[in-house]
Write an enzyme that holds these catalytic residues in place. Structure first.
Site, PDB file in Angstrom:
ATOM      1  N   ASP A 174       0.968  -1.180   0.068  1.00 50.35           N
ATOM      2  CA  ASP A 174       0.002   0.147  -0.177  1.00 50.35           C
ATOM      3  C   ASP A 174       1.034   1.166   0.100  1.00 50.35           C
ATOM      4  OD1 ASP A 174      -2.305   1.810   0.252  1.00 50.35           O
ATOM      5  OD2 ASP A 174      -3.312   0.116   1.111  1.00 50.35           O
TER       6      ASP A 174
ATOM      7  N   GLY B 265       3.951   0.951  -2.379  1.00 48.24           N
ATOM      8  CA  GLY B 265       3.487   0.777  -3.917  1.00 48.24           C
ATOM      9  C   GLY B 265       2.544   1.382  -4.110  1.00 48.24           C
ATOM     10  N   ASP B 266       2.329   1.236  -5.846  1.00 47.31           N
ATOM     11  CA  ASP B 266       1.036   1.935  -6.264  1.00 47.31           C
ATOM     12  C   ASP B 266       0.284   0.755  -7.095  1.00 47.31           C
ATOM     13  OD1 ASP B 266      -1.089   3.050  -7.627  1.00 47.31           O
ATOM     14  OD2 ASP B 266       0.196   4.871  -8.257  1.00 47.31           O
ATOM     15  N   PHE B 267      -0.604   0.193  -6.672  1.00 47.80           N
ATOM     16  CA  PHE B 267      -1.179  -0.778  -7.539  1.00 47.80           C
ATOM     17  C   PHE B 267      -1.656  -0.474  -8.992  1.00 47.80           C
ATOM     18  CE2 PHE B 267      -5.040  -0.311  -4.680  1.00 47.80           C
ATOM     19  CZ  PHE B 267      -5.747   0.927  -5.468  1.00 47.80           C
TER      20      PHE B 267
ATOM     21  N   HIS C 144     -14.232  -2.470  -6.422  1.00 43.73           N
ATOM     22  CA  HIS C 144     -15.245  -1.602  -6.330  1.00 43.73           C
ATOM     23  C   HIS C 144     -15.164  -0.200  -6.174  1.00 43.73           C
ATOM     24  CE1 HIS C 144     -16.461  -0.870  -1.943  1.00 43.73           C
ATOM     25  NE2 HIS C 144     -15.164  -0.720  -1.988  1.00 43.73           N
TER      26      HIS C 144
END
Length: 354
Positions: free
Chosen positions: A222, A246-248, A265
């Site tokens: 995250d 990190g960045d998904f 969602h």
């Protein structure tokens, strides 16, 4: 017909009209009652915000006593509690004292499964104000959040630390009641496996998974400011977890199983495909994605996911999805949907393999 060949007046028709009027009145009363329904969550938020439930652990108290303890107005506090009592969260006795019921017990900050933070998040102005502008979503086909706050939902969080804290604490609180049954329902492989909790927040689900499955090793993935509040450092999970910033939308760490709980969602289909594709590229042979979200039934039955879907529409850009929606998303990201596992909560585990 009468003797003149003209239709006679029908008493049955008059009865039908009267019946129709009665049905119309019932419909009108029902719709007015439904329209007034927004005041209940408003009262629930007020009670949660002042922490009134924390002062009822030792038994019933009068509104005057509770007002002194919470720094509120006694008469108005009584009015709020009186409404909440109609739904069984509090109960007023014949001496005018209120007690906290079993149904309302989770309002206490020290309850076994407290939800106060979740209530404050769900009813926060970032959710409340866009919901009041839902007509904009219908007419413009977009979120109402940007017009109200001047930027997208998560961009607003980066500039408002207090709101971000409310969101992350609220999500952790909302998840506490569901993490254990979800961890038990997840189809993890029996052999030692690296589980990557993508956008896992404070790590509540990953912690439950590590406790439930001793053979697992976990990575909580995250943003740095979110990871700072993680809860993984416990004696029973020592040496079996790590955190990775990190960045998904950019990448995902190598692993065998990817948990995506209440992530997809939040985003539109294109963004979801980016997230899933990053997991697909990073996963080891035989890996899988476990998307944990509401799976909407295609019928008229009530389902919490149908309510949350409108929150996603008003405040974010995402949506709740059906099984067919997930199958299509997975296919476009190079995954095949292999099953939907119920968890005993409003969420299901949607499994996809390469």
């Amino acid at each position: 017909m009468n003797d003149a060949g003209e239709p006679e007046e029908s008493h049955e028709s008059g009865g039908t009209n009267e019946s129709g009027e009665a049905e119309g009145r019932r419909s009108a009363a029902l719709l007015i009652e439904e329209a007034l329904g927004f005041l209940f969550p408003a009262a629930l938020r007020a009670a949660a915000e002042v922490g009134v439930a924390d002062h009822l652990s030792d038994g019933p108290r009068t509104p005057a006593d509770l007002a002194k303890a919470t720094g509120t107005d006694a008469d108005n506090l009584h009015r709020v509690l009186r409404l909440l009592a109609t739904r069984g969260l509090f109960e007023e006795d014949d001496q005018g004292r209120f007690r906290l019921t079993r149904a309302g017990d989770a309002l206490r900050s020290d309850a076994p499964v407290p939800v106060r933070s979740a209530i404050l998040m769900i009813t926060d102005r970032t959710m409340w104000l866009p919901a009041g502008e839902m007509t904009r979503c219908l007419k413009e086909g977009t979120s109402a959040f940007d017009r109200i706050f001047g930027m997208p939902f998560f961009d607003h969080f980066t500039q408002d630390a207090q709101t971000a804290a409310i969101f992350h604490e609220g999500m952790a609180s909302m998840s506490d009641a569901e993490n254990q049954p979800i961890a038990e329902a997840c189809p993890f492989p029996e052999k030692a496996t690296v589980v990557v909790d993508v956008g896992g927040g404070h790590g509540g689900l990953l912690l439950a998974a590590l406790r439930t499955h001793p053979g697992l090793h976990g990575i909580l993935y995250d943003r740095p400011h979110v990871l700072a509040g993680h809860r993984l450092d416990t004696p029973e999970t020592k040496g079996r977890w790590s955190v990775q910033e990190g960045d998904f939308f950019t990448a995902a760490p190598p692993g065998d199983v990817y948990l995506l709980k209440r992530i997809l969602h939040d985003w539109d289909d294109t963004q979801c495909m980016t997230i899933l594709s990053n997991c697909r590229r990073a996963m080891r042979p035989g890996g899988r994605v476990l998307a944990i979200d509401a799976v909407l039934p295609q019928d008229n039955a009530p389902h919490q996911g149908k309510t949350l879907d409108l929150m996603m529409m008003a405040s974010l850009v995402g949506r709740e999805r059906t099984e067919a929606d997930f199958a299509r998303l997975f296919a476009e990201a190079g995954l095949r949907l292999t099953g939907v596992v119920p968890t005993g909560t409003v969420l299901s585990v949607v499994e996809g393999v390469a």
